[in-house]
Design an enzyme around this catalytic site. Structure first.
Site, PDB file in Angstrom:
ATOM      1  N   LYS A  50       0.761  -1.115  -0.058  1.00 49.67           N
ATOM      2  CA  LYS A  50       0.197   0.102   0.077  1.00 49.67           C
ATOM      3  C   LYS A  50       0.696   1.204  -0.010  1.00 49.67           C
ATOM      4  O   LYS A  50       0.341   2.249   0.629  1.00 49.67           O
ATOM      5  CB  LYS A  50      -1.053   0.066   1.160  1.00 49.67           C
ATOM      6  CG  LYS A  50      -1.886  -1.288   1.525  1.00 49.67           C
ATOM      7  CD  LYS A  50      -2.502  -1.480  -0.115  1.00 49.67           C
ATOM      8  CE  LYS A  50      -3.699  -0.179  -0.350  1.00 49.67           C
ATOM      9  NZ  LYS A  50      -4.211  -0.588  -1.744  1.00 49.67           N
ATOM     10  N   ARG A  82       2.300  -0.705  -7.238  1.00 48.74           N
ATOM     11  CA  ARG A  82       1.589  -0.811  -8.616  1.00 48.74           C
ATOM     12  C   ARG A  82       1.808   0.267  -9.539  1.00 48.74           C
ATOM     13  O   ARG A  82       2.139   0.141 -10.600  1.00 48.74           O
ATOM     14  CB  ARG A  82       0.052  -1.250  -8.469  1.00 48.74           C
ATOM     15  CG  ARG A  82      -0.928  -1.172  -9.674  1.00 48.74           C
ATOM     16  CD  ARG A  82      -0.175  -2.241 -10.727  1.00 48.74           C
ATOM     17  NE  ARG A  82      -0.042  -3.559 -10.319  1.00 48.74           N
ATOM     18  CZ  ARG A  82       0.367  -4.708 -11.142  1.00 48.74           C
ATOM     19  NH1 ARG A  82       1.064  -4.300 -12.356  1.00 48.74           N
ATOM     20  NH2 ARG A  82       0.299  -6.021 -10.780  1.00 48.74           N
ATOM     21  N   LYS A  87      -7.569   2.136  -6.248  1.00 44.71           N
ATOM     22  CA  LYS A  87      -6.999   3.224  -5.921  1.00 44.71           C
ATOM     23  C   LYS A  87      -7.575   4.570  -5.357  1.00 44.71           C
ATOM     24  O   LYS A  87      -8.482   4.770  -6.015  1.00 44.71           O
ATOM     25  CB  LYS A  87      -5.979   3.833  -6.949  1.00 44.71           C
ATOM     26  CG  LYS A  87      -4.868   2.519  -7.458  1.00 44.71           C
ATOM     27  CD  LYS A  87      -4.227   1.955  -6.295  1.00 44.71           C
ATOM     28  CE  LYS A  87      -3.627   0.613  -6.988  1.00 44.71           C
ATOM     29  NZ  LYS A  87      -2.966  -0.218  -5.698  1.00 44.71           N
TER      30      LYS A  87
END
Length: 309
Positions: free
Chosen positions: A66, A70, A272
């Site tokens: 987190k 990505r 997101k």
């Protein structure tokens, strides 16, 4: 009789001459074939070296969960000399995968040519104790990217993702405050909190790798303005500067940058920017205060600081 003997000797001489010529021709042909075969092998070897194949990664995004892994992976994939593994492999931190060996790990990688960089990301690597040594054994020269954000915010985002996954499967989950506090105090045993103790996990990596092989990316800055952080990452990875500000545009609805390349755009998935789970003002103060000292230790370790609460 004399003529018969002379004729026989002459015949023998002619036959010997003919055999000599034949042998010479055979040697010439053999030499030519050998050279041709050698050239073919050399050409084949060179072709094999340059052709696309699956290779072990030259760089790995090791975390944090987190923290923006990505986003970093997708943004670096804009570079023409970078090919990325599309899914998290979890090779070094899942025993079942690790037992399958490097051939299995290589088979999870994308096809690349000899001049391209293979990049993998598995954020679970950062906080897993056996991983640093395992990565070193694979390739002591591998380059490591660590993207971090405010650890207090990261924890809440971590909880929010787990909560969403549980609710999607119609399973109950405790409120964040119940997990974070025990008898009114921060519970150091809460796993999401432990993952935010960056200095502790980085210590394990620096016991194995020199600091110059670990590049820390500012995850909060990457979200606000991706280009400066990506230029630093390009330099660290020894890539030519090919990513530029024109590769990004701001999605004003979600507040995140989207990627633009060759006329095609790509935005991060719907997870997101998901609203964070609530936390009372009192618990939030304790939460931020808990990270003050661990953050200082992390800043001293990496030789820079961030604007974290």
């Amino acid at each position: 009789m004399l003529w018969t003997v002379l004729f026989a000797l002459l015949l023998i001489l002619v036959l010997q001459t003919q055999m000599f010529v034949c042998l010479k021709e055979l040697r010439t042909r053999h030499s030519t074939l050998s050279f041709s075969s050698s050239s073919s092998r050399s050409s084949s070897s060179s072709s094999s070296y340059n052709k696309t194949q699956q290779r072990l990664p030259g760089a790995i995004i090791i975390g944090v969960r987190k923290g923006g892994t990505r986003a970093l992976l997708e943004m670096l994939n804009l570079h023409p000399d970078v090919e990325v593994a599309k899914a998290e492999v979890h090779y070094f931190n899942v025993e079942e995968h690790y037992r399958r060996g490097l051939d299995w790990y290589r088979s999870q990688m994308p096809l690349t040519s000899s001049g391209q960089l293979t990049l993998e990301k598995t954020p679970g690597y950062f906080a897993s104790p056996p991983v640093p040594e395992r990565v070193w054994n694979m390739n002591p020269a591998v380059r490591l990217l660590l993207i971090v954000r405010d650890p207090a915010v990261r924890l809440i985002s971590d909880y929010t993702q787990v909560l969403h996954n549980r609710l999607t499967r119609h399973k109950p989950y405790q409120p964040l405050e119940e997990l974070l506090l025990h008898n009114g105090q921060i519970d150091p045993g809460y796993k999401a909190l432990q993952r935010s103790l960056y200095y502790h996990h980085l210590t394990q990596w620096l016991d194995v790798f020199p600091k110059k092989q670990i590049h820390v990316v500012d995850g909060d800055a990457l979200i606000r303005d991706p280009f400066p952080e990506l230029r630093k990452a390009e330099r660290f990875l020894k890539l030519s500067p090919r990513i530029n500000p024109d590769n990004f545009y701001l999605n004003t609805t979600k507040g995140f940058y989207c990627l633009l390349s060759d006329g095609h755009d790509k935005c991060l998935d719907e997870s997101k920017g998901r609203p964070h789970a609530p936390l009372s003002a009192q618990a939030l103060r304790k939460h931020y205060r808990y990270f003050e000292q661990p953050n200082k230790m992390f800043f001293e370790m990496i030789g820079r600081s961030f604007s974290w609460c």
